[in-house]
Design a protein around this motif. Structure first.
Motif, short mmCIF file in Angstrom:
data_model
loop_
_atom_site.label_atom_id
_atom_site.label_comp_id
_atom_site.label_asym_id
_atom_site.label_seq_id
_atom_site.Cartn_x
_atom_site.Cartn_y
_atom_site.Cartn_z
N PHE A 194 89.77 -118.62 -35.72
CA PHE A 194 89.99 -118.38 -37.14
C PHE A 194 88.70 -118.18 -37.93
O PHE A 194 88.50 -117.16 -38.58
CB PHE A 194 90.78 -119.54 -37.75
N LEU A 195 87.80 -119.16 -37.88
CA LEU A 195 86.63 -119.14 -38.75
C LEU A 195 85.43 -118.54 -38.03
O LEU A 195 84.98 -119.05 -37.02
CB LEU A 195 86.28 -120.56 -39.22
N GLY A 196 84.92 -117.45 -38.61
CA GLY A 196 83.74 -116.82 -38.04
C GLY A 196 84.05 -115.46 -37.43
O GLY A 196 85.14 -114.91 -37.59
N ALA A 197 83.08 -114.93 -36.73
CA ALA A 197 83.19 -113.61 -36.12
C ALA A 197 82.95 -113.73 -34.62
O ALA A 197 81.81 -113.94 -34.19
CB ALA A 197 82.19 -112.64 -36.75
N PRO A 198 84.00 -113.64 -33.82
CA PRO A 198 83.80 -113.72 -32.37
C PRO A 198 83.02 -112.52 -31.85
O PRO A 198 83.13 -111.42 -32.40
CB PRO A 198 85.22 -113.73 -31.83
N ASP A 199 82.24 -112.74 -30.80
CA ASP A 199 81.60 -111.59 -30.17
C ASP A 199 82.62 -110.92 -29.25
O ASP A 199 83.70 -111.46 -29.00
CB ASP A 199 80.33 -112.00 -29.43
N PRO A 200 82.33 -109.72 -28.76
CA PRO A 200 83.33 -108.99 -27.95
C PRO A 200 83.80 -109.77 -26.73
O PRO A 200 84.99 -109.72 -26.38
CB PRO A 200 82.58 -107.71 -27.55
N GLU A 201 82.90 -110.50 -26.07
CA GLU A 201 83.31 -111.25 -24.88
C GLU A 201 84.33 -112.33 -25.24
O GLU A 201 85.38 -112.46 -24.59
CB GLU A 201 82.10 -111.88 -24.20
N LEU A 202 84.04 -113.12 -26.27
CA LEU A 202 84.98 -114.16 -26.68
C LEU A 202 86.30 -113.55 -27.12
O LEU A 202 87.38 -114.06 -26.78
CB LEU A 202 84.38 -115.00 -27.81
N TYR A 203 86.25 -112.46 -27.87
CA TYR A 203 87.48 -111.83 -28.35
C TYR A 203 88.35 -111.39 -27.17
O TYR A 203 89.57 -111.64 -27.17
CB TYR A 203 87.13 -110.63 -29.22
N VAL A 204 87.76 -110.78 -26.17
CA VAL A 204 88.54 -110.31 -25.02
C VAL A 204 89.10 -111.49 -24.25
O VAL A 204 90.29 -111.49 -23.87
CB VAL A 204 87.68 -109.42 -24.12
N ARG A 205 88.29 -112.52 -24.00
CA ARG A 205 88.79 -113.69 -23.27
C ARG A 205 89.91 -114.38 -24.03
O ARG A 205 90.90 -114.84 -23.44
CB ARG A 205 87.65 -114.67 -23.00
N TRP A 206 89.76 -114.47 -25.37
CA TRP A 206 90.81 -115.12 -26.16
C TRP A 206 92.07 -114.25 -26.16
O TRP A 206 93.19 -114.77 -26.12
CB TRP A 206 90.32 -115.36 -27.58
N ALA A 207 91.90 -112.93 -26.18
CA ALA A 207 93.07 -112.05 -26.13
C ALA A 207 93.80 -112.18 -24.80
O ALA A 207 95.05 -112.17 -24.74
CB ALA A 207 92.64 -110.61 -26.36
N GLN A 208 93.05 -112.31 -23.70
CA GLN A 208 93.69 -112.48 -22.39
C GLN A 208 94.54 -113.74 -22.37
O GLN A 208 95.63 -113.75 -21.78
CB GLN A 208 92.62 -112.53 -21.30
N ALA A 239 87.37 -103.26 -33.74
CA ALA A 239 86.20 -103.84 -34.41
C ALA A 239 85.18 -104.39 -33.42
O ALA A 239 84.08 -104.76 -33.82
CB ALA A 239 86.65 -104.93 -35.36
N PHE A 240 85.52 -104.44 -32.12
CA PHE A 240 84.67 -105.09 -31.13
C PHE A 240 84.11 -104.11 -30.10
O PHE A 240 83.58 -104.54 -29.07
CB PHE A 240 85.46 -106.21 -30.44
N GLY A 241 84.23 -102.83 -30.37
CA GLY A 241 83.64 -101.84 -29.48
C GLY A 241 84.64 -101.25 -28.51
O GLY A 241 85.74 -101.77 -28.30
N THR A 242 84.24 -100.17 -27.88
CA THR A 242 85.13 -99.41 -27.00
C THR A 242 85.59 -100.22 -25.80
O THR A 242 86.77 -100.19 -25.42
CB THR A 242 84.44 -98.12 -26.53
N GLN A 243 84.67 -100.94 -25.18
CA GLN A 243 85.03 -101.70 -23.99
C GLN A 243 86.06 -102.78 -24.32
O GLN A 243 87.05 -102.96 -23.59
CB GLN A 243 83.78 -102.34 -23.37
N ALA A 244 85.85 -103.50 -25.43
CA ALA A 244 86.82 -104.53 -25.84
C ALA A 244 88.15 -103.89 -26.20
O ALA A 244 89.22 -104.43 -25.88
CB ALA A 244 86.27 -105.34 -27.01
#
Length: 647
Positions: free
Chosen positions: A539-553, A573-578
């Motif tokens: 919720f609070l803050g801006a996840p980096d692409p790695e955290l975003y992908v792992r949390w999405a999984q 918002a997290f790049g093409t790979q994400a």
């Protein structure tokens, strides 16, 4: 203080040698206690064994032991001067008709339920429950004392304050050395409760990494195949073999002077959860569309922003069924009077219709308070629809909405039938425009000295309030769209499973908080709430692409899935790979919707969570009892999220 304590107090408190050992005052643990000591008379009343008892302080109290069904037993301690109370609104089931046959021999009472053998020592109170074959299920633990006979655990009894007023009740149960404990709500801590001390009192936790919880549920499960459900709305404190007092007892202290609990016997934990659902109600199956992706941010600020997100979701081939609007859909400083902010989101019926034509449902954020400077406030105030102070004046509360200065609000009194009808009329206009769901945020901050229409004070209403709040909103949706109702709830108590879905609240954007979030989800599933989600990305803050992908999984393999946070959570918002990784996972989720929807029906019928802790599926394997960083999605899919960066 018990008799043994009084004798030792006389002998030791003036003894300087004992004083040097730390015995400076009477044992505070026992102050004001009246503990059930023995049975003076008993009688049978159909399914209920009624016992007249005397306490160690010489007071007369009564205990009722009622058989609800062969695997479920209810125990109620009623102090003197207290009448048996009416239902709290938590129980949905009813006891099966039974005629209990009691055997009496050598100061022991015993009866067979068909699944359990219940015994009671009438000369020195102790209740024990065994399997029909004789193996112990659970028992009270009055013999848990120190070497001087002073109590380490608190046997069945009640407490009086310094003015001799009833102030609470106590009970304790024996813990075997290898016993594990689970449940007690959504707790962001390791799944096994053994060794923990927990207070059941709903909090806005401001995070997801400590003992406090938005969702407290007074249901405790044991690896030995039994559960304890405490039928109360008061604050409860559990010492689960922490060693603070004892390593061998579960000690329960309640602010409720009536100790009222159910023993639920499995022997499987799945059976225990099913018995609990029989008692407190089964969760309805959420609508099929709710199992799709929900996209959100705290907060989309304009109609144009939302329409661009909707367009981009379709353009990027990201399937999505729900777009959620956080507080900005309401006018500034008018949260939550349910009046649309037409400056930011013009022509709401047409706006909602356009999104619906593109395949999107819309969910709106709300909370249960109405600002006093809103035009809807005067009617509710005049008609008594808000909680009151003891002097009869309106109890104003200033909620802390991020980015908004506090604005005094009335607390909607959902114990008042007319207040519920008024509130539902406000919701109904939004539903008629096309709103499909409501995020029922907050609900934890009920002051202890508030007074409600049903006669409860805030001490009694605090934990019950989210049940009434979510029921009012859920039933408004159900009345308009039968079979299509769903809320997105943060706070809960026993019975809240009747109004799905629940989400984990607010957490920081990092890997440790993601792990804590999983603990909360597994814990709430073992507390009888089967449908659960969380904020993908944190919720609070801006996840980096790695955290975003792992949390999405992780998040896309839960019963429900929503991207949400204080910064953008759209995958582009997290790049093409994400974006590519997210797209693969969300398409997998949509292929799994028939599977998830099937297990939603299992959850509704049997009370089992969609996210299943390993111990729930493999209870006979002790290796699973503390395995809490992976889970089963249904029975067939094992999910092991990644909680370490760079893995």
């Amino acid at each position: 203080m018990c008799q043994a304590s009084e004798e030792y107090a006389e002998a030791t408190f003036d003894n300087p040698n004992m004083t040097l050992g730390g015995l400076l005052a009477p044992w505070p643990w026992e102050r004001g206690l009246q503990l059930v000591q023995q049975v003076t008379d008993w009688s049978l009343d159909g399914d209920t064994l009624r016992l007249q008892c005397i306490t160690d302080g010489g007071e007369a109290a009564s205990v009722a032991i009622q058989l609800w069904k062969p695997q479920v037993l209810r125990v109620r301690l009623i102090p003197p001067g207290v009448s048996a109370r009416s239902d709290l609104g938590l129980l949905q089931g009813a006891p099966q008709p039974f005629d209990v046959e009691v055997q009496e021999q050598d100061g022991q009472l015993a009866f067979d339920t068909g699944a359990m053998w219940v015994t009671l020592d009438t000369r020195r109170w102790r209740l024990a429950i065994h399997e029909a074959e004789g193996h112990l299920i659970c028992r009270e633990h009055p013999e848990d004392t120190n070497l001087r006979g002073w109590l380490r655990a608190l046997p069945l009894g009640y407490r009086r304050d310094e003015q001799e007023r009833l102030s609470g009740s106590v009970e304790s149960f024996y813990l075997t050395p290898d016993e594990k404990l689970y449940g007690l709500g959504e707790r962001f801590m390791p799944l096994n409760r053994r060794g923990q001390r927990i207070e059941l009192w709903n909090f806005n936790t401001w995070g997801a990494s400590d003992e406090r919880a938005y969702k407290n549920v007074p249901l405790l499960l044991s690896s030995r195949g039994y559960g304890l459900f405490f039928h109360t709305t008061h604050r409860l404190r559990f010492d689960l073999g922490s060693g603070h007092h004892s390593s061998l007892s579960t000690v329960v202290e309640s602010d409720d002077p009536v100790m009222d609990f159910f023993v639920l016997y499995g022997p499987s934990l799945q059976d225990v959860l099913s018995h609990y659902a029989d008692l407190t109600g089964r969760a309805p199956v959420p609508p099929r569309w709710s199992f799709g992706l929900w996209m959100s941010k705290a907060s989309y600020e304009t109609r144009q922003e939302v329409e661009e997100v909707a367009r981009r979701l379709r353009a990027e081939d990201i399937p999505c069924d729900v777009i959620h609007l956080d507080p900005a859909w309401l006018r500034p400083r008018r949260q939550a009077d349910l009046i649309w902010n037409k400056e930011a989101f013009s022509n709401p019926p047409e706006f909602l219709s356009r999104l619906r034509d593109q395949g999107f449902k819309v969910c709106l954020w709300i909370h249960p308070w109405v600002p006093r400077d809103s035009e809807v406030f005067p009617e509710a105030a005049e008609r008594g629809y808000f909680a009151r102070r003891p002097d009869g004046s309106i109890y104003y509360y200033a909620p802390t909405i991020p980015s908004d200065a506090p604005n005094p609000c009335g607390i909607v009194d959902f114990s008042h039938p007319e207040a519920v009808a008024w509130y539902q009329r406000l919701l109904r206009r939004l539903i008629d425009w096309g709103v499909a769901a409501f995020k029922t945020d907050f609900g934890e901050a009920i002051p202890e000295d508030a007074v409600f229409h049903n006669g409860m004070t805030g001490r009694e209403m605090h934990n019950l309030y989210p049940v009434l709040y979510n029921r009012a909103v859920y039933e408004a949706l159900e009345a308009a769209r039968q079979g299509e109702a769903v809320v997105w709830a943060r706070s809960a108590w026993a019975g809240s499973q009747r109004y799905p879905v629940h989400w984990s609240g607010d957490q920081r954007c990092n890997f440790p908080n993601m792990a804590c979030t999983l603990w909360g989800g597994l814990s709430i599933g073992l507390s009888g709430i089967p449908f659960w989600s969380h904020d993908i990305g944190g919720f609070l803050g801006a996840p980096d692409p790695e955290l975003y992908v792992r949390w999405a999984q992780f998040g896309l393999l839960c019963s429900h899935a929503r991207c949400h946070g204080t910064t953008p959570r759209e995958p582009w918002a997290f790049g093409t790979q994400a974006l590519d990784a997210f797209r693969r996972m969300v398409h997998l989720r949509y292929r799994l919707i028939p599977y998830l929807y099937s297990y939603a029906h299992v959850a509704s019928q049997y009370g089992l969570p969609v996210l299943r802790p390993m111990v729930l599926e493999f209870q006979d394997d002790p290796n699973t009892h503390t395995l809490d960083l992976q889970y089963m999605l249904g029975r067939e899919l094992l999910v092991a999220p990644v909680f370490e960066p760079g893995t």
